[in-house]
Scaffold this active site. Structure first.
Site, mmCIF file in Angstrom:
data_model
loop_
_atom_site.group_PDB
_atom_site.id
_atom_site.type_symbol
_atom_site.label_atom_id
_atom_site.label_comp_id
_atom_site.label_asym_id
_atom_site.label_seq_id
_atom_site.Cartn_x
_atom_site.Cartn_y
_atom_site.Cartn_z
ATOM 1 N N VAL B 152 0.867 -1.187 0.000
ATOM 2 C CA VAL B 152 0.000 0.000 0.000
ATOM 3 C C VAL B 152 0.897 1.228 0.000
ATOM 4 C CG1 VAL B 152 -1.793 1.288 1.225
ATOM 5 C CG2 VAL B 152 -1.765 -1.222 1.309
ATOM 6 N N GLY B 207 2.369 4.151 -19.323
ATOM 7 C CA GLY B 207 2.771 2.978 -18.544
ATOM 8 C C GLY B 207 2.109 2.907 -17.183
ATOM 9 N N GLU B 210 -2.268 -1.003 -17.332
ATOM 10 C CA GLU B 210 -1.959 -2.212 -18.096
ATOM 11 C C GLU B 210 -2.819 -2.249 -19.358
ATOM 12 O OE1 GLU B 210 0.110 -4.746 -16.916
ATOM 13 O OE2 GLU B 210 0.572 -3.625 -15.092
ATOM 14 N N ASP B 221 -7.772 -3.131 -7.490
ATOM 15 C CA ASP B 221 -6.489 -2.812 -6.863
ATOM 16 C C ASP B 221 -6.703 -1.996 -5.589
ATOM 17 O OD1 ASP B 221 -3.484 -2.481 -6.971
ATOM 18 O OD2 ASP B 221 -4.102 -0.386 -7.091
ATOM 19 N N LYS B 225 -5.913 -3.101 -1.549
ATOM 20 C CA LYS B 225 -5.092 -2.327 -0.609
ATOM 21 C C LYS B 225 -5.909 -1.931 0.612
ATOM 22 C CE LYS B 225 -2.111 -0.508 -4.247
ATOM 23 N NZ LYS B 225 -2.007 0.554 -5.266
ATOM 24 N N GLY B 316 5.402 1.982 -8.698
ATOM 25 C CA GLY B 316 6.713 2.129 -9.337
ATOM 26 C C GLY B 316 7.716 1.154 -8.755
#
Lengths: 450, 339
Positions: B152, B207, B210, B221, B225, B316
């Protein structure tokens, strides 16, 4: 649904259980089974016989185990499943006998065969599949003989493994009592046994209800052998059921009720041999009404009285008493102390009396902390249980007035701060009468209870 | 400390790079000298008990190959689970791709590690969302550490802030933006009037998103989290199935315009109060949650301290790799204290 040993006594009773499972149209049912009646004790003795090299006894017991299961298997057409299990058991017992060593771990392995075989028999009767507690995902710690489930992990794994099988309409039979460690070593879960397995599974799959089938209708307001108009309790709370857990072999162990209570899943106790009866329902909240639900007694206890003026105001006396008792493994049932601090009374099972007495004399009388350890054998604990008692004044007064009116002598009294029960100790000759008096005083007679 | 790393994606590559670069620094500051004794990717594994060469590992991945091709140490076809039972690592770093639809394999890795007494750092969210209460129980039973701060907020120390806050105060609830991609899309739609499809395409070009954007735009997602957060900070034994979830796929531009007219902005908010919920909600323009671009923001409601908000990048490779090192240092210090 969980089926106890007497329900699994023979091919005939196993068929009866299978019918009860099938009768639940429109519901998905998981069956949890105990070992066949008497089998767990036989296997324990078998393990000990093998351990001590008592070959005659060992072969006799193995013969019994073979005969009982082979006969049931022949009736239910389950030989293919039972024969290899019996062969495994033979090999295991031969191994124990050969090395003359029985660890808690290998004892659990021997015990597991009772449920592994009974589940195969039930699966044959149901045309379903038999799985061990381990195969459905129950994981425990490695306290063999009394293993504790890793509850979150078990819940997750059971939901993952049992859920899809149930959704597909398959009849699943799960071994009660046995599970395994994280390293796949067989364990038994001890107290609560198969009932505990059933409530763990019920909690994991979010069951609508958990049914515990045995050979009694359910929990009673008193023992019908001593109180004529004792009636079946149709609905009580988890707290009351846990409080009643100490009284009588047919109630559920508090440990087994815990998962159901925590996840709010109703438990129903029912009778395999009288399925028309709805049994006793146990839920978080029982309907209000009677302040007292049941009058019960616990037989086979003994009272120890530790006294002496030197105990007054001496810090740590109680700790010494409990430590001494814990060292001999005594299970304390009731404790009471007067404010004068000159005496502490302890009730424990009569079987532990001598050891406990010696321990107390050695650790308290000898160093002069206490003067006497008096013993009263043949003490019975009598209790009234009911969550309605909390906050209602005068219950204890009514109780003791009624008892006094019959000239029954009360030896010691205890009430927990939860106010779920009041219990007191009387001489064994008077306990039945005390129960009858209280049953009448609080109007628990059939149909007329408050 | 001997590490086993499963999964050789961008986080692992950034981590290896960082371990090589910061070797002296970690040793000087913490006395920590991590050695990678096993790694596995989809092609197999590489195992060496005294440590694999990081430059060689990075080089083989650079060429697009499998670590199992490395001469002398490569073991083609060896599964992650087998690696764990056969290597001598003290810490597992589970960095295989988060697959919410199939968490079983990664779950198996974590379970195996715990059973073998290994500490675990997971950057994979899927097994945690599916079974975090069970995993924490198993770790506690085996007396090993279980860290997942990278799941997270990536490098942004969300858990540290929340745990520190929760210690002296009481966390009443959480409102958070936990997915940068959807925040970027909504931001583009608000500030540049982009259409949903264009904003998504731009996010994919950069980027952030997806090729299959479902995990982001359907709120999966963010919900994942949120579950982890609720377990760790609020002590809720929740799993993914407990989250009410509404994404932003094909969101009605009318909702955005209506929000703007009221001086507000639409954000994909993950909230934890009475219930766990991920859904588009309006926030005031001057709210600390109105963060731009692909930033994340976590706002805690404290009983005494009021609102506390932490804003930072939430994804990242290098960012997440710093979280792994943070967890590693934590484990190192905790086992040092208990020894």
């Amino acid at each position: 649904m969980k089926f106890g040993g007497t329900s699994m006594a023979s091919a005939e009773t196993i068929r009866r259980c299978a019918t009860l499972v099938r009768a639940q149209d429109g519901h998905q049912v998981v069956a949890v089974v105990s070992a066949m009646s008497g089998m767990t004790d036989a296997l324990l003795e078998l393990a000990d016989a093998a351990h001590h090299g008592n070959r005659v006894r060992m072969h006799a017991l193995l013969g019994q185990v073979h005969e009982l299961h082979e006969q049931a298997a022949a009736d239910l057409n389950a030989q293919d499943a039972i024969t290899p299990l019996l062969a495994q058991l033979d090999a295991l017992v031969a191994g124990i006998s050969a090395v003359g060593e029985l660890t808690a771990r290998s004892r659990d392995a021997v015990l597991s065969f009772g449920e592994r075989m009974s589940s195969q028999l039930m699966a044959a009767a149901l045309e379903g599949v038999a799985l061990t507690g381990h195969e459905v995902g129950i994981v425990t710690d490695d306290h063999f003989g009394e293993a504790n489930p890793l509850m979150e992990l078990s819940r997750y794994q059971v939901a993952e493994r049992l859920g899809p099988r149930m959704a597909s309409g398959e009849h699943v039979v799960v071994t009660g009592f046995i599970a395994a460690t994280q390293h796949d070593v067989v364990t038994t879960i001890g107290r609560g046994g198969s009932d505990y397995t059933a409530t763990i599974l019920g909690a994991a799959i979010g069951a609508d209800e958990i049914w515990i089938w045995s050979d009694v209708d359910g929990l009673m307001s008193a023992d019908p052998r001593i109180v004529e108009d004792a009636h079946l309790l149709d609905h009580i709370s988890f707290n009351e059921a846990i409080e009643m857990g100490q009284f009588g072999a047919k109630s559920m162990h508090p440990r087994a009720l815990e998962p159901a209570a925590e996840y709010g899943i109703p438990v129903r106790m029912r009778n395999t041999f009288n399925p028309e009866c709805d049994g006793t329902l146990i839920t978080g909240q029982a309907p209000a009404g009677g302040t007292v639900r049941a009058a019960l007694r616990l037989k086979g206890s003994a009272l120890l009285n530790v006294s002496g003026a030197a105990m007054v105001g001496l810090p740590g006396t109680a700790a010494r008493i409990f430590t001494a008792l814990a060292e001999v493994g005594a299970n304390i049932q009731v404790i009471s102390q007067s404010v004068s601090e000159a005496g502490i009374s302890i009730v424990l099972p009569a079987s532990q009396l001598d050891q406990a007495r010696t321990a107390l004399e050695r650790q308290l009388v000898r160093p002069g902390i206490a003067r006497h350890v008096d013993v009263q054998e043949d003490a019975h604990v009598v209790a009234i249980v009911g969550s309605g008692m909390a906050g209602v004044p005068g219950i204890a007064a009514r109780l003791f007035t009624a008892i006094a009116a019959r000239e029954i002598n009360v030896i010691a009294i205890a009430q927990g701060s939860s106010e779920l029960s009041i219990c007191f100790v009387v001489h064994s000759d008077e306990s039945a009468e005390a129960v009858r008096v209280l049953h009448a005083e609080f109007g628990l007679g059939g149909g007329t209870h408050e | 400390m001997r590490l086993a790393i499963l999964g050789m994606g961008h986080v692992t590559r950034a981590l290896l790079q960082m371990l090589a670069e910061r070797h002296a620094d970690l040793y000087r500051r913490f006395g920590l000298a991590p050695r990678v004794v096993a790694v596995a990717d989809t092609g197999g594994a590489a195992v060496h008990d005294t440590g694999l060469s990081i430059p060689e590992l990075l080089a083989v991945k650079q060429r697009g190959g499998s670590v199992s091709a490395l001469p002398g140490v490569g073991l083609p076809g060896l599964s992650g689970k087998r690696v764990l039972t056969e290597c001598s690592a003290e810490v597992l770093i589970e960095a295989t791709p988060s697959r919410m639809d199939a968490p079983q394999e990664a779950l198996g890795h974590l379970q195996t590690a715990f059973c073998h007494g290994m500490h675990v750092i997971s950057v994979n969210k899927a097994p945690l969302a599916a079974a975090l209460p069970a995993l924490r129980e198993l770790a506690a039973y085996n007396r090993v550490e279980f860290c997942f701060s990278g799941t997270v907020g990536a490098g942004t120390p969300v858990f540290s802030l929340a745990q520190a806050s929760a210690a002296g105060d009481e966390v009443l609830g959480v409102e958070a933006i936990l997915n940068g991609t959807t925040n970027y899309i909504l931001h583009q739609m608000h500030e540049h009037g982009s259409a949903y499809a264009d904003a998504l395409a731009e996010a994919q070009r950069l980027g952030y998103a997806e090729a299959d954007p479902s995990a982001d735009v359907d709120g999966i997602d963010a919900a994942t989290k949120l579950v982890i957060f609720a377990n760790l900070i609020l002590g809720r034994a929740a799993t993914f199935a407990d989250v009410e979830r509404e994404g932003i796929r094909e969101i009605d531009p009318g909702r955005l315009r209506a929000a703007e007219a009221a001086g507000r902005r639409l954000k994909l908010i993950a909230s934890c109060g009475e219930t766990l919920r991920v859904a588009p909600q309006e926030v005031a323009v001057d709210s600390p949650l109105n963060v731009s671009g692909s930033l994340n923001a976590v706002s805690l409601r404290l009983r005494y301290g009021g609102e506390v908000t932490l804003i930072g990048r939430g994804a990242g490779g290098p960012e997440t790799a710093t979280a792994v090192i943070r967890d590693l240092v934590n484990i190192w210090q905790r086992i040092g204290n208990s020894a």
